[in-house]
Structures are given as structure tokens and as C-alpha cells.
Design a protein around this motif. Structure first.
Motif, PDB file in Angstrom:
ATOM      1  N   HIS A   1      20.041  26.221 -75.891  1.00 14.65           N
ATOM      2  CA  HIS A   1      20.425  27.005 -76.952  1.00 14.65           C
ATOM      3  C   HIS A   1      18.614  26.747 -77.753  1.00 14.65           C
ATOM      4  CE1 HIS A   1      24.449  26.827 -79.291  1.00 14.65           C
ATOM      5  NE2 HIS A   1      24.974  27.519 -77.556  1.00 14.65           N
ATOM      6  N   SER A   2      17.679  25.827 -77.249  1.00 12.48           N
ATOM      7  CA  SER A   2      16.142  26.770 -77.677  1.00 12.48           C
ATOM      8  C   SER A   2      15.563  26.761 -76.552  1.00 12.48           C
ATOM      9  CB  SER A   2      15.754  24.305 -77.599  1.00 12.48           C
ATOM     10  OG  SER A   2      16.058  24.239 -76.020  1.00 12.48           O
ATOM     11  N   ALA A   3      16.208  27.198 -75.038  1.00 15.37           N
ATOM     12  CA  ALA A   3      16.017  28.085 -74.116  1.00 15.37           C
ATOM     13  C   ALA A   3      16.112  29.640 -74.744  1.00 15.37           C
ATOM     14  CB  ALA A   3      16.056  27.917 -73.352  1.00 15.37           C
ATOM     15  N   LEU A   4      17.274  29.759 -75.227  1.00 12.27           N
ATOM     16  CA  LEU A   4      17.588  31.338 -75.377  1.00 12.27           C
ATOM     17  C   LEU A   4      17.297  31.822 -76.740  1.00 12.27           C
ATOM     18  CD1 LEU A   4      21.515  31.064 -74.718  1.00 12.27           C
ATOM     19  CD2 LEU A   4      20.214  32.680 -73.367  1.00 12.27           C
ATOM     20  N   ALA A   5      16.640  30.510 -77.631  1.00  9.55           N
ATOM     21  CA  ALA A   5      16.596  30.658 -78.623  1.00  9.55           C
ATOM     22  C   ALA A   5      14.693  31.699 -78.994  1.00  9.55           C
ATOM     23  CB  ALA A   5      16.169  29.573 -79.742  1.00  9.55           C
ATOM     24  N   SER A   6      14.238  31.059 -77.781  1.00  3.59           N
ATOM     25  CA  SER A   6      13.348  31.630 -77.694  1.00  3.59           C
ATOM     26  C   SER A   6      12.615  32.749 -76.607  1.00  3.59           C
ATOM     27  CB  SER A   6      12.070  30.874 -75.697  1.00  3.59           C
ATOM     28  OG  SER A   6      12.860  29.377 -77.340  1.00  3.59           O
ATOM     29  N   VAL A   7      14.077  33.894 -76.869  1.00  4.91           N
ATOM     30  CA  VAL A   7      13.734  35.022 -75.422  1.00  4.91           C
ATOM     31  C   VAL A   7      13.965  35.929 -76.708  1.00  4.91           C
ATOM     32  CG1 VAL A   7      15.208  36.492 -73.986  1.00  4.91           C
ATOM     33  CG2 VAL A   7      15.534  33.628 -73.457  1.00  4.91           C
ATOM     34  N   HIS A   8      13.385  37.100 -76.420  1.00 10.30           N
ATOM     35  CA  HIS A   8      13.484  38.107 -78.157  1.00 10.30           C
ATOM     36  C   HIS A   8      14.088  39.142 -76.759  1.00 10.30           C
ATOM     37  CE1 HIS A   8      10.879  36.015 -80.723  1.00 10.30           C
ATOM     38  NE2 HIS A   8       9.234  35.423 -79.244  1.00 10.30           N
ATOM     39  N   PHE A   9      15.345  40.498 -77.544  1.00  9.56           N
ATOM     40  CA  PHE A   9      14.917  41.493 -77.308  1.00  9.56           C
ATOM     41  C   PHE A   9      15.026  43.132 -77.740  1.00  9.56           C
ATOM     42  CE2 PHE A   9      18.090  38.100 -76.532  1.00  9.56           C
ATOM     43  CZ  PHE A   9      18.847  37.754 -75.380  1.00  9.56           C
ATOM     44  N   ALA A  10      14.318  43.634 -77.083  1.00 10.03           N
ATOM     45  CA  ALA A  10      14.246  44.679 -78.026  1.00 10.03           C
ATOM     46  C   ALA A  10      14.662  45.689 -76.727  1.00 10.03           C
ATOM     47  CB  ALA A  10      12.723  45.599 -77.273  1.00 10.03           C
ATOM     48  N   LEU A  11      14.931  47.326 -77.612  1.00  4.64           N
ATOM     49  CA  LEU A  11      15.693  48.066 -76.960  1.00  4.64           C
ATOM     50  C   LEU A  11      15.120  48.739 -76.259  1.00  4.64           C
ATOM     51  CD1 LEU A  11      18.654  49.233 -79.221  1.00  4.64           C
ATOM     52  CD2 LEU A  11      19.187  48.174 -77.612  1.00  4.64           C
ATOM     53  N   CYS A  12      15.041  49.900 -75.438  1.00  2.00           N
ATOM     54  CA  CYS A  12      14.179  51.055 -75.015  1.00  2.00           C
ATOM     55  C   CYS A  12      14.654  52.242 -74.769  1.00  2.00           C
ATOM     56  CB  CYS A  12      14.340  50.550 -72.897  1.00  2.00           C
ATOM     57  SG  CYS A  12      13.678  48.770 -72.126  1.00  2.00           S
TER      58      CYS A  12
ATOM     59  N   LEU B   1      19.628  50.717 -73.078  1.00  2.00           N
ATOM     60  CA  LEU B   1      19.264  49.615 -72.128  1.00  2.00           C
ATOM     61  C   LEU B   1      18.073  48.546 -73.663  1.00  2.00           C
ATOM     62  CD1 LEU B   1      17.555  51.619 -69.903  1.00  2.00           C
ATOM     63  CD2 LEU B   1      19.303  50.425 -69.466  1.00  2.00           C
ATOM     64  N   VAL B   2      18.289  47.437 -72.832  1.00  2.00           N
ATOM     65  CA  VAL B   2      17.230  46.017 -73.942  1.00  2.00           C
ATOM     66  C   VAL B   2      17.058  45.163 -72.669  1.00  2.00           C
ATOM     67  CG1 VAL B   2      18.593  44.375 -74.734  1.00  2.00           C
ATOM     68  CG2 VAL B   2      19.942  46.339 -75.091  1.00  2.00           C
ATOM     69  N   GLU B   3      15.827  45.222 -73.407  1.00  2.00           N
ATOM     70  CA  GLU B   3      15.293  43.995 -72.137  1.00  2.00           C
ATOM     71  C   GLU B   3      14.879  42.483 -72.575  1.00  2.00           C
ATOM     72  OE1 GLU B   3      10.190  44.151 -70.439  1.00  2.00           O
ATOM     73  OE2 GLU B   3      10.647  45.296 -72.588  1.00  2.00           O
ATOM     74  N   ALA B   4      15.291  42.123 -71.998  1.00  2.00           N
ATOM     75  CA  ALA B   4      14.464  40.589 -72.685  1.00  2.00           C
ATOM     76  C   ALA B   4      13.387  40.130 -71.928  1.00  2.00           C
ATOM     77  CB  ALA B   4      15.987  39.336 -71.781  1.00  2.00           C
ATOM     78  N   TYR B   5      12.647  38.479 -73.290  1.00  2.00           N
ATOM     79  CA  TYR B   5      11.464  38.827 -72.681  1.00  2.00           C
ATOM     80  C   TYR B   5      10.924  37.787 -73.632  1.00  2.00           C
ATOM     81  CZ  TYR B   5       9.937  40.841 -77.439  1.00  2.00           C
ATOM     82  OH  TYR B   5       9.669  41.388 -78.771  1.00  2.00           O
ATOM     83  N   LEU B   6       9.874  37.116 -73.429  1.00  2.00           N
ATOM     84  CA  LEU B   6       9.361  35.900 -73.775  1.00  2.00           C
ATOM     85  C   LEU B   6       7.798  36.215 -74.509  1.00  2.00           C
ATOM     86  CD1 LEU B   6       9.910  33.458 -71.125  1.00  2.00           C
ATOM     87  CD2 LEU B   6      11.342  33.792 -73.224  1.00  2.00           C
TER      88      LEU B   6
ATOM     89  N   PRO C   1      22.081  44.725 -68.190  1.00  2.00           N
ATOM     90  CA  PRO C   1      22.644  46.057 -67.575  1.00  2.00           C
ATOM     91  C   PRO C   1      22.891  46.591 -68.445  1.00  2.00           C
ATOM     92  CG  PRO C   1      23.998  43.225 -66.790  1.00  2.00           C
ATOM     93  CD  PRO C   1      22.749  42.930 -67.673  1.00  2.00           C
ATOM     94  N   ALA C   2      23.240  48.057 -68.242  1.00  2.00           N
ATOM     95  CA  ALA C   2      23.276  48.787 -69.623  1.00  2.00           C
ATOM     96  C   ALA C   2      24.202  48.706 -70.461  1.00  2.00           C
ATOM     97  CB  ALA C   2      23.338  50.601 -68.595  1.00  2.00           C
TER      98      ALA C   2
END
Length: 757
Positions: free
Chosen positions: A672-683, A721-726, A746-747
Motif C-alpha cells: 500500500h505504501s508503494a502504491l501510495a507513492s505512485v501518481h497518475f495522469a491522463l495523456c 491513456l493513463v501514465e503512472a509515475y513517481l 493498458p488503454a
């Protein structure tokens, strides 16, 4: 791809240090843009994000390439040292004092352009000075990086165009054209004013700098039928930041007395010029080439073939029926024969290419069509309604506007409500005809007319001059079709293929980009474009065809009313580093019949700051690499997050909808802590669609998407399309936070629906 070529790429990739980047490498030019069979050619590629090159891929058999080194830009201090060296080399002032300074104060940097500088010819030094110190040269970040490569061409390598791509730590570059030829070749930098005249035939290679004119001298004999054929726009079809959007070459020929005897800035409607000249006397002749408005920079690359070369100027007919032997008549210069047998074998491409001659005496390529409809030839006289040539439907008529002002008239019987297509194929097959069509009833009243119709399948055409009509006939009776040249020109070369047929709804597909970098085994986004024909407006499903084991494509459908869809291609988590050919196809039902069409690889190129063109390429390639540059705790996330459901997300207009993302079970205990550090953005989201939230769930992440009531459109479908980033702490001293991409999800298929539905 040959086994040897694949293994070479694999070894290079497996040993590479991977770097994540938002953008992959982009090539702006290759120089020289070709080489002779049986030679090894030192080639420079220029572009952007080319650091840390790992390998080179060249399509087709008989050609291999390897990286020599990355050419770093010289610093201001190094440029100063180099200027001192060049000044003393040119003036030959190598006194003992100067030699001592060369060894201590003005030491040259280790740079491929500067090695053995004191052994270079005066013309090579002049070439180097122009490229390093040209005051008219404008900085261009898109061409700032350079890589030296070595291309080995087997003696048996088939002549023709190849695609060259560079593999770097940032991924796989776009392809550029590289030509394999059979003639001797020279480069401008290897020649000077004191060089002896060249023997013919020869291929001249060069780059035009701002305001520059390149000059060559050659020997010619009385009676020779010289052909000068330039390739400039052909090598780099579109330039995003130049008007008219390509290098517009101009060539001129000079006699032994220095008088201009021939010149050209184009060949018909083709921007690349071609000259034909009958040599009146033995002697040394000159050739000049420059940009028509004296622009220039490194990507203004040219190849000019000069000699008594075969060149086809016209072919007739412009095609034939599939499965029926067809012999065309050809005209031109230095041709070995006046006829050419066309390949009309069934189940091949609709547009094919042929050459006259063979080996070093191979002509330019000419296009022709192969169709399945019945065909006939034009019968004169047919230049008026009274003498109209009667044709049954469906039919292809092979005709010719044989003289200026000529009009060809055809008649057919139609019924009320029948949907008829009248279409001319001429310019798309290399004919100079600028055709115009008019459909009239038996009284001569115009039912429909058309001059030019844009065909998006032909993104390289500079003038879409072929007309197209799709009409529902208003009544039973006789109809007349008039074909003429809109410019009232005509001649033996002005051939055409007139299609008269019922409407045949169909489609073609293009997929962009043609190079898919899948860094860290992340999904790669591709856009599939539908080119709809004859009114077809049905759904098209996009699928993988003969994919490498474990490769998957997100659900892709181009719905009715739309012309494109964005999908993602994913490799399996355990996929080895590899360069793999990929094929996509589209499937639809048309008139109750299942239809399958290939998705042709293409590059979406910008022309002259505004216009976009889909330019077909030879191959669609996917580059898969490893995950070692991602921090260890997050590596399972790279390419490992999947959609919990394949169903389309129903997004209410003015409301929100959740999207469940499943994270891989291989994450460490601190899931959970690892996932909580991930950000998401629409491309590049569709208008009005936003990502408004993300929260960790027991199985992964729940994303919340919203469709704004004022800017989104109910009924719209597609993919998100969603990008995951740190966001990680940067390095001292700045310590600015850095964005590290974990890749695309995945789209996500979506549909915007009315509230409450």
C-alpha cells in the motif's frame, strides 16, 4: 529480420544501461543517404536524444550497420582551438613556435571530425570550417545530436530503399530512408575546385548549408543522352519547420564554356528535379545544386544520379486486371525496350511498382494499379456526347487525354436510386493528368462534378489531382461521364484509369508511430487511423496478427463516426530484450461479409508548421527492454498494472466513474505504501474528460474519471491513456524533484453517456 541481425540487436540491448525518458530518439537526417553495393559507408545520423547509441537496424537483406561513436557538440573553447588549427593549416604557417603551441596551448579535443586534422585535404578542411563556423547557421535542437555509424552493403544486396533506425538508451528512433544503389558514389566534401572531372555514371552526395550552392564537374561525350536525377524531398518527405515543408532542390547544367544549358526545380508535379540533355560536344561539364530559395542546414541532404541512365517518363496502360498478363508501353530516355511486363498476380498489393532495365542500368520506379474489376480500353472517337463510348457497369477504362483540350466521354445505363462511383486514377499513378470529372444526364444537364479529391492513403502527393464522385442517380436512363484535363493539357503521358462502379464501402488502416519503444516492458501507445471509403461508417476492430508470444493489444475498436483509436501494446513480464516486427489488422463486417485489412505502418509527419501527413513506412517494430533503471521496489509495477475489467467504463456526462487497476501480487509487503507513492495522469485526454482522483484499494488502485457537462460530448467513445509515475528527490545541490515514469497502463475503453443512463 535475419537471425544474425536479430542476435546483433539482442546483444547490444542486453548490455545497455537503460534510461527512462518521456520521448524517444528522433532522426532528422542520414548522410550520405545511401551507398553502393559491395561497399562500407561511414554515415552520420543527426537528430535529437541520440546519446548513448546502442545499435542500428536496417531493413531488408544484405545490409548491416554498427555504431561507431556518438559525436558530442564542441564547446566554445574547443571551437576556438579548432579555429586556430584550421587557420594555420590553411595558411601552412607551421613554424617551430606554432608547432609547440599546437602541442600545448591549442590542443585539439578528441573528436571524430578533428582526428588527423593536419592530414586532411584542403576541400575537407573547407567543408569542416563551413559546418563549424557558418555565420548563417541557426541553432536547431532537433538536429543537435549526431552519431557516426558504419553501414556494410553486400555485393548481392538488392538495390532499392531501406529503412534505417537507431537504437539508443532512450528507445528506438523513427525510420529514415537509406538507398542501396549500383553506381559509383562521391561526397561533396571529398572534392575541391582542383579535383579532376568525375567519370560517369556517378551518384553525388551532399548537404546544402544556408545560402550555399554545391558544384561538381564531370566528363561527357558528344551524343550522350544525359539524365540528371535529384533526390531531396524523396529522402526526407516533410520538414515540420520549413516552407513549403521540404528541401526544394534546384539543379543547373553548364557546358565547357560555363554557359547554363539546362535547369530544373521540379519534374512535373514531383518536387525533385530531373534533367535530360543531349551532349553536343566532348568536354568537361558542370552541375550546380542549391535550395530554390537558398535555405539550408544539415537535413537538406541530397543524392543526384548523373549519367546516360534509363528513365521512364510515361507508362500505358496504368495497370491491369489481377491474374491477366499485361504488357505496358513505356516511353522515356535511354530505355532498353519500349514495353514492360507488369506483375498482375492475384492477391497482391493494389498499387505496385516496376523498373525498366536491370543492375546498374535500372530505371526509376513507376507505379501501376492491379484491380479485380473488368477492364477495357478507350476507343476513339469519344470526344462528344454523340460519340460517347458505351461501357457496362462495373468497368475500368484505360484512357488517355491525348492532346491539349481533348475530352473523353463515356455513357452507361443507370436506374433511379442506384449509387454510382466515378473515380479517376492518374496522378496517384504518376500521370501528369490533372483530371476533372463531370456526370451528366442524357440531356447534358450536370448531375455532379469534381476536380480534386484528397486521398489520405497517398500522404506523399503534393497535389491530390484525381477526382472522385459518389452519386445516387436521380432517374432511370443514360448517363454521360466526361473526363478532361483541368489545365487543358494533354499528350502521350496523360494516361488514366476511370473506374465506373457501384459504391463499394471499404476501409484502409494506418498505424503510427512505426517504431514502438517499450522501455521497461511498459505498454506502448499506438494510434490506428481508419481511412474510410465509399461511405463506410461501421465499427472496425483492431487486433494483433501473428504477434510474438505473450504480446497483447488492449481492446481496440474504431467506432462508427470516428476515424482513429489509441490502443496499447504490451509485452509479457518475462519478455527478453528484443526488437520484434509487429502486425496489426482491422476487421469489420461490410454488407454481411467479414472483411480484414492490414494496418500499414506510417509516420505522422508535420509539414510547414501546420499540415499533417500519414506517410507509409515499410515495417512496424517494437523494442522491448529491461527494468533495471527503475528503483527496485517499484519494478514489479512497470508494465505490471492491469485493468480489473475489460468492459468499457460508462462515464456519465457531468459525473464521475471509477476505474479499477490491479497491481501485481509480486509487490513487497509494503504494497500500500508503494502504491501510495505512485501518481497518475491522463495523456492527451478527449475534450472534457479529467482524472480527478486516485486511491489505493486492497488489490491495487481506483482511479476516478470525470466528464465535464459543458465540454464533454455524450455518445463519444474511445480509449483513455493513463501514465503512472513517481516523484523522487533529485540529486544535490539543486535537489529538484524528478519525475520517473513507470509507463502507461493498458488503454481504458470508455463511453460518455447521458446522466442516469
Amino acid at each position: 529480420m535475419t537471425v544474425l541481425k536479430r542476435l546483433t540487436i539482442l546483444v547490444l540491448l542486453l548490455g545497455a544501461t537503460q534510461v527512462l525518458a518521456q520521448n524517444g530518439p528522433n532522426l532528422g537526417y542520414v548522410y550520405p543517404a545511401g551507398g553502393r553495393q559491395g561497399t562500407v559507408v561511414r554515415v552520420t545520423v543527426g537528430g535529437q536524444l541520440l546519446r548513448d547509441p546502442q545499435g542500428v537496424y536496417v531493413s531488408g537483406a544484405g545490409v548491416s550497420a554498427a555504431v561507431v561513436e556518438y559525436v558530442r557538440p564542441l564547446s566554445d573553447q574547443e571551437l576556438g582551438f579548432t579555429a586556430w588549427w584550421l587557420q594555420n593549416l590553411v595558411k601552412k604557417r607551421w613554424s617551430a613556435v606554432v608547432q609547440a603551441q599546437a602541442k600545448t596551448v591549442h590542443r585539439l579535443p578528441d573528436h571524430p571530425w578533428l582526428r588527423d586534422l593536419d592530414e586532411q585535404t584542403p576541400q575537407r578542411l573547407a567543408w569542416l570550417r563551413a559546418r563549424l563556423y557558418d555565420p548563417k547557421k541557426q541553432p536547431n535542437a532537433q538536429l543537435a545530436d549526431q552519431v557516426e555509424i558504419e553501414v556494410t552493403i553486400d555485393p548481392s544486396a538488392p538495390p532499392g530503399d531501406r529503412e534505417l533506425r537507431l537504437v539508443t538508451a532512450n528507445g528506438l528512433s523513427n525510420p529514415l530512408r537509406f538507398e542501396v544503389g549500383a553506381l559509383p558514389e562521391v561526397r561533396e566534401e571529398d572534392l575541391g575546385s582542383a579535383s579532376p572531372p568525375l567519370d560517369l555514371p556517378v551518384v553525388l552526395n551532399g548537404q546544402i548549408l544556408p545560402g550555399a550552392t554545391d558544384r561538381f564537374r564531370f566528363r561527357a561525350r558528344a551524343g550522350q543522352q544525359l539524365v540528371v536525377c535529384a533526390q531531396a524531398r524523396r529522402l526526407r518527405p516533410y520538414l515540420a519547420d520549413a516552407v513549403p515543408g521540404w528541401f526544394q532542390a534546384a539543379v543547373a547544367l553548364y557546358d565547357p564554356q560555363g554557359r547554363r544549358v539546362a535547369s530544373a526545380e521540379h519534374y512535373g508535379f514531383d518536387p525533385d528535379p530531373v534533367l535530360h540533355y543531349t551532349v553536343p560536344a566532348d568536354g568537361g561539364y558542370g552541375l550546380e545544386i542549391h535550395d530554390s530559395i537558398y535555405r539550408g542546414r544539415e537535413d537538406f541532404v541530397y543524392r543526384v544520379s548523373v549519367g546516360e541512365l534509363p528513365f521512364v517518363t510515361s507508362i500505358f496502360p496504368l495497370g491491369g486486371p489481377a491474374g491477366t498478363p499485361t504488357v505496358a508501353t513505356v516511353a522515356g530516355w535511354n530505355l532498353p525496350a519500349t514495353t514492360l511486363t507488369l506483375d498482375t498476380r492475384p492477391n497482391g498489393a493494389a498499387i505496385r511498382w516496376a523498373h525498366a532495365g536491370a543492375g546498374a542500368a535500372l530505371s526509376n520506379e513507376v507505379a501501376y494499379a492491379v484491380d479485380t474489376l473488368p477492364e477495357s480500353g478507350e476507343t476513339e472517337p469519344n470526344d462528344s456526347a454523340d460519340h460517347a463510348q458505351r461501357v457496362p457497369l462495373p468497368q475500368i477504362v484505360n484512357g488517355r487525354i491525348g492532346s491539349p483540350g481533348d475530352v473523353d466521354v463515356y455513357s452507361f445505363e443507370g436506374t433511379a436510386g442506384q449509387e454510382i462511383v466515378a473515380e479517376v486514377w492518374a496522378r496517384r499513378l504518376g500521370s501528369p493528368l490533372d483530371a476533372a470529372l463531370r456526370l451528366a444526364d442524357a440531356t447534358g444537364a450536370t448531375v455532379a462534378a469534381n476536380d480534386d479529391h484528397t486521398d489520405p492513403e497517398f500522404g506523399l502527393l503534393t497535389h491530390h489531382a484525381d477526382p472522385y464522385l459518389r452519386v445516387k442517380l436521380p432517374a432511370d436512363g443514360t448517363y454521360l461521364v466526361y473526363v478532361r484535363d483541368a489545365q487543358r493539357e494533354g499528350g502521350e503521358a496523360y494516361g488514366y484509369r476511370l473506374q465506373l462502379r457501384p459504391a463499394q464501402p471499404d476501409f484502409a488502416l494506418r498505424v503510427t508511430p512505426s517504431s514502438l519503444p517499450m522501455l521497461a516492458r511498459r505498454p506502448a501507445a499506438v494510434t490506428v487511423h481508419a481511412l474510410r471509403k465509399d461511405g463506410f461508417d461501421g465499427d472496425i476492430d483492431v487486433v494483433l496478427q501473428d504477434a510474438p508470444a505473450g504480446f497483447t493489444l488492449s481492446r481496440g475498436r474504431i467506432p462508427s463516426g470516428q476515424d482513429s483509436v489509441v490502443v496499447t501494446l504490451s509485452a509479457p513480464p518475462d519478455a527478453p530484450a528484443q526488437l520484434s516486427p509487429v502486425r496489426l489488422e482491422g476487421r469489420a463486417t461490410i454488407g454481411g461479409v467479414a472483411v480484414t485489412r492490414p494496418a500499414v505502418p506510417a509516420e505522422d509527419m508535420m509539414q510547414a508548421f501546420a499540415y499533417r501527413q500519414l506517410v507509409p513506412q515499410q515495417e512496424l517494430l517494437a523494442l522491448v527492454t529491461g527494468t533495471r533503471s527503475i528503483p527496485t521496489v517499484w519494478r514489479p509495477l512497470a508494465g505490471g498494472m492491469t485493468l480489473a475489467s475489460a468492459a468499457a467504463v460508462r462515464l456519465p456526462l457531468g459525473g464521475t466513474a471509477p476505474v479499477a487497476i490491479t497491481a501485481p501480487p509480486t509487490l513487497p509487503d509494503a504494497r500500500h505504501s508503494a502504491l501510495a507513492s505512485v501518481h497518475f495522469a491522463l495523456c492527451s485526454p478527449p475534450p472534457g474528460v479529467r482524472l480527478v482522483g486516485a486511491r489505493v484499494s486492497p488489490t491495487g488502485v481506483i482511479l476516478t474519471c470525470k466528464a465535464d457537462a459543458n465540454s464533454a460530448t455524450a455518445g463519444r467513445t474511445g480509449h483513455l491513456l493513463v501514465e503512472a509515475y513517481l516523484e523522487l528527490d533529485g540529486q544535490p545541490p539543486a535537489r529538484a524533484r524528478q519525475r520517473v515514469s513507470l509507463g502507461l497502463l493498458p488503454a481504458i475503453p470508455f463511453q460518455i453517456v447521458a446522466p442516469g443512463s
